[in-house]
Design an enzyme around this catalytic site. Structure first.
Site, mmCIF file in Angstrom:
data_model
loop_
_atom_site.group_PDB
_atom_site.id
_atom_site.type_symbol
_atom_site.label_atom_id
_atom_site.label_comp_id
_atom_site.label_asym_id
_atom_site.label_seq_id
_atom_site.Cartn_x
_atom_site.Cartn_y
_atom_site.Cartn_z
ATOM 1 N N TYR A 1 2.999 9.853 -0.844
ATOM 2 C CA TYR A 1 4.088 9.262 -0.058
ATOM 3 C C TYR A 1 5.415 9.505 -0.771
ATOM 4 O O TYR A 1 6.471 9.287 -0.208
ATOM 5 C CB TYR A 1 3.899 7.755 0.121
ATOM 6 C CG TYR A 1 2.720 7.336 0.956
ATOM 7 C CD1 TYR A 1 1.908 8.268 1.604
ATOM 8 C CD2 TYR A 1 2.401 5.983 1.108
ATOM 9 C CE1 TYR A 1 0.824 7.870 2.359
ATOM 10 C CE2 TYR A 1 1.329 5.577 1.867
ATOM 11 C CZ TYR A 1 0.537 6.509 2.482
ATOM 12 O OH TYR A 1 -0.545 6.106 3.238
ATOM 13 N N LYS B 1 -3.031 5.795 -3.821
ATOM 14 C CA LYS B 1 -4.105 6.722 -3.469
ATOM 15 C C LYS B 1 -3.995 8.022 -4.262
ATOM 16 O O LYS B 1 -2.894 8.486 -4.566
ATOM 17 C CB LYS B 1 -4.063 7.036 -1.966
ATOM 18 C CG LYS B 1 -4.087 5.800 -1.078
ATOM 19 C CD LYS B 1 -3.970 6.161 0.382
ATOM 20 C CE LYS B 1 -3.681 4.939 1.227
ATOM 21 N NZ LYS B 1 -2.296 4.436 1.063
ATOM 22 N N SER C 1 6.320 -1.835 8.847
ATOM 23 C CA SER C 1 7.461 -2.283 9.636
ATOM 24 C C SER C 1 8.670 -2.310 8.717
ATOM 25 O O SER C 1 8.559 -2.594 7.522
ATOM 26 C CB SER C 1 7.235 -3.665 10.237
ATOM 27 O OG SER C 1 8.380 -4.050 10.990
ATOM 28 N N HIS D 1 -7.744 9.695 -1.268
ATOM 29 C CA HIS D 1 -6.997 9.812 -0.026
ATOM 30 C C HIS D 1 -7.794 10.485 1.092
ATOM 31 O O HIS D 1 -7.631 10.151 2.266
ATOM 32 C CB HIS D 1 -5.698 10.585 -0.278
ATOM 33 C CG HIS D 1 -4.565 10.160 0.596
ATOM 34 N ND1 HIS D 1 -3.266 10.090 0.162
ATOM 35 C CD2 HIS D 1 -4.526 9.785 1.885
ATOM 36 C CE1 HIS D 1 -2.479 9.687 1.147
ATOM 37 N NE2 HIS D 1 -3.226 9.500 2.208
ATOM 38 N N LEU E 1 -1.345 -0.806 14.599
ATOM 39 C CA LEU E 1 -0.533 -1.108 15.784
ATOM 40 C C LEU E 1 -0.288 0.126 16.638
ATOM 41 O O LEU E 1 0.533 0.111 17.550
ATOM 42 C CB LEU E 1 0.785 -1.757 15.355
ATOM 43 C CG LEU E 1 0.627 -3.004 14.480
ATOM 44 C CD1 LEU E 1 1.988 -3.596 14.130
ATOM 45 C CD2 LEU E 1 -0.248 -4.049 15.173
ATOM 46 N N ASP F 1 0.838 -1.202 0.000
ATOM 47 C CA ASP F 1 0.000 0.000 0.000
ATOM 48 C C ASP F 1 0.870 1.247 0.000
ATOM 49 O O ASP F 1 1.683 1.446 0.908
ATOM 50 C CB ASP F 1 -0.901 -0.019 1.242
ATOM 51 C CG ASP F 1 -1.734 1.247 1.378
ATOM 52 O OD1 ASP F 1 -2.909 1.211 0.973
ATOM 53 O OD2 ASP F 1 -1.214 2.259 1.897
ATOM 54 N N ASN G 1 4.197 -10.354 12.039
ATOM 55 C CA ASN G 1 2.883 -9.769 11.738
ATOM 56 C C ASN G 1 2.020 -10.666 10.855
ATOM 57 O O ASN G 1 0.793 -10.523 10.837
ATOM 58 C CB ASN G 1 3.055 -8.404 11.078
ATOM 59 C CG ASN G 1 3.530 -7.332 12.039
ATOM 60 O OD1 ASN G 1 3.543 -7.532 13.253
ATOM 61 N ND2 ASN G 1 3.938 -6.196 11.502
ATOM 62 N N ARG H 1 9.868 -8.518 12.546
ATOM 63 C CA ARG H 1 8.501 -8.056 12.806
ATOM 64 C C ARG H 1 7.609 -8.264 11.593
ATOM 65 O O ARG H 1 6.414 -8.546 11.739
ATOM 66 C CB ARG H 1 8.516 -6.583 13.205
ATOM 67 C CG ARG H 1 9.156 -6.321 14.557
ATOM 68 C CD ARG H 1 9.209 -4.845 14.864
ATOM 69 N NE ARG H 1 10.011 -4.558 16.044
ATOM 70 C CZ ARG H 1 10.398 -3.354 16.405
ATOM 71 N NH1 ARG H 1 10.046 -2.297 15.674
ATOM 72 N NH2 ARG H 1 11.127 -3.174 17.494
#
Length: 280
Positions: A48, A73, A228, A106, A185, A43, A237, A233
């Site tokens: 970004y 997005k 992450s 978005h 998280l 994603d 996950n 991790r």
């Protein structure tokens, strides 16, 4: 990887990797590690500013395109008849893809009805397999599904144990829209990771609090994208299908809901729009 079927028939993995605030070098390191661990949903977003790096990384993966599920997005400055398709073209070029698996608006700002019409046309042309929204609150969502024509496949919202979106998910279920959690998280909120209810449940199952949260979301019928940059991790996950939370544990987690986002203000707050405008 477990999947959920969207209202277009597209099958979306229930767990994805979010790449918000990852720079180009991090993208090149983390995405291959994530895919190797078993992630297939990645994603990103035009704002970004890492679509190109992601596209270059995807091109180097030894994974068939049809096994990947790529989301990006549309920024609100690109809403409007005609502008949306131009922005989609840029995103596809950046990502090196012929189509997107999911295209999201978005935020619910500007002329999002015009943007939605263009997104629907893009889907009918095969450029997008599913379209959805992000950060739509109940009032905006209900007005939208009443008048927009095409029902969003997904609404991506900040969702975690202290901001559970129970009523939002119930409303969307009436129309066939899937809740996808961002920030599941807690985005560094240590209070969530140290919550005694969550810690107790994690200890009872011999797993981490993060794994409990992910399992809780999946058992609710929600999906999620989690960020992450650590390989251990990333793998942890995904390792949430070997245990299940009891009804008592699910109810206990429901009891910690504070209905409070981690951000100091919400997408309904005029200060959010002012902050977004400063990003341009």
């Amino acid at each position: 990887m477990q999947t959920i079927t969207l209202n277009t028939g597209a099958k979306m993995p229930v767990i994805g990797l979010g790449v918000f605030q990852m720079d180009d070098a991090t993208i090149r390191d983390v995405v291959p590690a994530a895919v190797d661990a078993g992630y297939r949903l990645i994603d990103t977003a035009s704002r970004y500013y890492n679509e190109k790096a992601l596209g270059q990384t995807l091109a180097e993966l030894d994974v068939p395109r049809e096994e990947l599920f790529i989301t990006t997005k549309l920024w609100f400055k690109d809403y409007g008849q005609g502008k949306t398709k131009d922005a989609l073209k840029v995103s596809l070029e950046n990502l090196g893809l012929e189509y997107l698996d999911l295209y999201l608006m978005h935020q619910p700002f500007s002329d999002y009805y015009a943007a939605w019409r263009d997104m629907g046309e893009a889907m009918s042309e095969g450029l997008v397999r599913a379209i959805g929204v992000s950060n739509f609150y109940p009032d905006r969502y209900l007005d939208f599904v009443t008048h927009a024509g095409i029902i969003p496949a997904v609404n991506q919202r900040e969702t975690h144990p202290y901001n559970q979106q129970i009523e939002m998910q119930e409303l969307m279920a009436e129309y066939g829209t899937v809740l996808q959690a961002w920030g599941p998280l807690g985005q560094g909120n240590t209070a969530i990771r140290e919550d005694p209810i969550l810690v107790g449940i994690a200890e009872a199952h011999g797993v981490s609090v993060a794994q409990v949260i992910i399992r809780w979301l999946i058992q609710r019928g929600a999906t999620l994208v989690a960020k992450s940059t650590h390989e251990e991790r990333l793998r942890a996950n995904l390792d949430v299908f070997g245990f299940a939370l009891s009804e008592e544990e699910m109810n206990a987690i429901a009891g910690v809901d504070k209905k409070t986002p981690n951000a100091g203000f919400t997408h309904q707050d005029p200060r959010m729009l002012q902050a977004l405008l400063r990003l341009e």
